[in-house]
Write an enzyme that holds these catalytic residues in place. Structure first.
Site, short mmCIF file in Angstrom:
data_model
loop_
_atom_site.label_atom_id
_atom_site.label_comp_id
_atom_site.label_asym_id
_atom_site.label_seq_id
_atom_site.Cartn_x
_atom_site.Cartn_y
_atom_site.Cartn_z
N ASP A 29 7.24 4.65 3.59
CA ASP A 29 7.00 3.49 2.73
C ASP A 29 8.23 3.25 1.86
O ASP A 29 8.82 4.20 1.32
CB ASP A 29 5.75 3.73 1.86
CG ASP A 29 5.23 2.44 1.24
OD1 ASP A 29 4.13 2.00 1.64
OD2 ASP A 29 5.91 1.87 0.38
N ILE A 30 8.58 1.99 1.70
CA ILE A 30 9.78 1.63 0.92
C ILE A 30 9.57 1.86 -0.59
O ILE A 30 10.55 1.99 -1.34
CB ILE A 30 10.18 0.16 1.22
CG1 ILE A 30 11.66 -0.08 1.00
CG2 ILE A 30 9.32 -0.82 0.43
CD1 ILE A 30 12.15 -1.41 1.54
N ASN A 85 -5.99 -0.52 2.96
CA ASN A 85 -6.44 -1.60 2.09
C ASN A 85 -6.79 -2.81 2.96
O ASN A 85 -6.06 -3.13 3.90
CB ASN A 85 -5.34 -1.97 1.10
CG ASN A 85 -4.99 -0.82 0.17
OD1 ASN A 85 -5.86 -0.08 -0.26
ND2 ASN A 85 -3.70 -0.66 -0.13
N GLY A 91 -6.59 -4.82 -2.11
CA GLY A 91 -5.22 -4.46 -2.50
C GLY A 91 -4.22 -4.57 -1.37
O GLY A 91 -3.11 -4.04 -1.48
N GLN A 92 -4.57 -5.28 -0.28
CA GLN A 92 -3.64 -5.41 0.85
C GLN A 92 -2.59 -6.47 0.54
O GLN A 92 -2.93 -7.60 0.15
CB GLN A 92 -4.42 -5.80 2.11
CG GLN A 92 -3.55 -5.86 3.36
CD GLN A 92 -4.36 -6.16 4.62
OE1 GLN A 92 -5.56 -6.44 4.56
NE2 GLN A 92 -3.69 -6.11 5.76
N HIS A 98 -2.26 -1.25 8.41
CA HIS A 98 -1.44 -0.04 8.27
C HIS A 98 -2.25 1.01 7.55
O HIS A 98 -3.02 0.72 6.64
CB HIS A 98 -0.14 -0.34 7.51
CG HIS A 98 -0.34 -1.12 6.25
ND1 HIS A 98 -0.51 -2.50 6.26
CD2 HIS A 98 -0.41 -0.74 4.95
CE1 HIS A 98 -0.67 -2.91 5.01
NE2 HIS A 98 -0.62 -1.86 4.20
N HIS A 100 -1.88 4.09 5.13
CA HIS A 100 -1.02 4.84 4.22
C HIS A 100 -1.36 6.32 4.35
O HIS A 100 -2.55 6.69 4.39
CB HIS A 100 -1.30 4.48 2.76
CG HIS A 100 -0.96 3.08 2.36
ND1 HIS A 100 0.19 2.77 1.69
CD2 HIS A 100 -1.63 1.91 2.51
CE1 HIS A 100 0.21 1.46 1.43
NE2 HIS A 100 -0.88 0.92 1.92
#
Ligand code: AMP
Ligand code: ZN
Length: 112
Positions: A29-30, A85, A91-92, A98, A100
Site C-alpha cells: 500500500d502506498i 471496504n 470507507g472504500q 482489494h 488490505h
C-alpha cells in the site's frame, strides 16, 4: 476504463509488487497504516464487493488464501488483520476490490 488498480494490473502505474499470478496481484500500500500493509487484488475489474457474483467465489477464495500466504511470508504469522471496504459508507476509496492485509503491530477493535 479509468481505474487506478486496472492500471497497476496493466503495468501503466508502478507498484511495489509482492506477488502475481494469472488471477491476482499483491503490492505494498502506498500509504501504509501498519509496518506491513499490502493489498491483494483480482486482475479482473470488480468495482465493489456488491458486484461479486457466485461465479467469482473461487477467485474470492484465492484472494483470501493469497493474503494468508503472503502475510506469513511477511512475518505476520502471530496475527494480522484483513479488511475489505465496500462502497463509500464502508470507507472504500478505490473502486476495484482489494483486500488490505495489515500486520506487525497490535490491532484495535472496533475499527474507525
Ligand atoms: P480503500 O480506501 O479501502 O479503497 O483502500 C485503497 C487503498 O489504496 C488505500 O490504502 C491507499 O493508500 C491505496 N493506494 C492508493 N493508490 C495506490 C497506489 N498507486 N499504489 C498502492 N496503493 C495505493
Ligand atoms: Zn479496475
Amino acid at each position: 476504463m479509468d481505474c487506478l488498480f486496472c492500471k497497476i494490473v496493466a503495468g501503466e502505474i508502478p507498484a511495489r509488487k509482492l506477488y502475481e499470478d494469472d488471477q491476482v496481484i499483491a503490492f505494498h500500500d502506498i500509504g501504509p497504516q501498519a509496518p506491513v500493509h499490502f493489498l491483494v487484488i483480482p486482475k479482473k475489474h470488480i468495482s465493489t464487493l456488491n458486484d461479486l457474483s457466485a461465479a467469482d467465489t473461487p477467485l474470492a477464495g484465492h484472494i483470501l488464501f493469497t493474503a494468508q500466504r503472503l502475510a506469513k511470508e511477511q512475518g505476520c504469522e502471530e496475527g494480522f488483520r484483513v479488511v475489505m471496504n465496500c462502497n463509500d459508507l464502508g470507507g472504500q476509496t478505490v473502486h476495484h476490490i482489494h483486500m488490505h492485509v495489515l500486520g506487525q503491530r497490535q490491532m484495535a477493535w472496533p475499527p474507525g
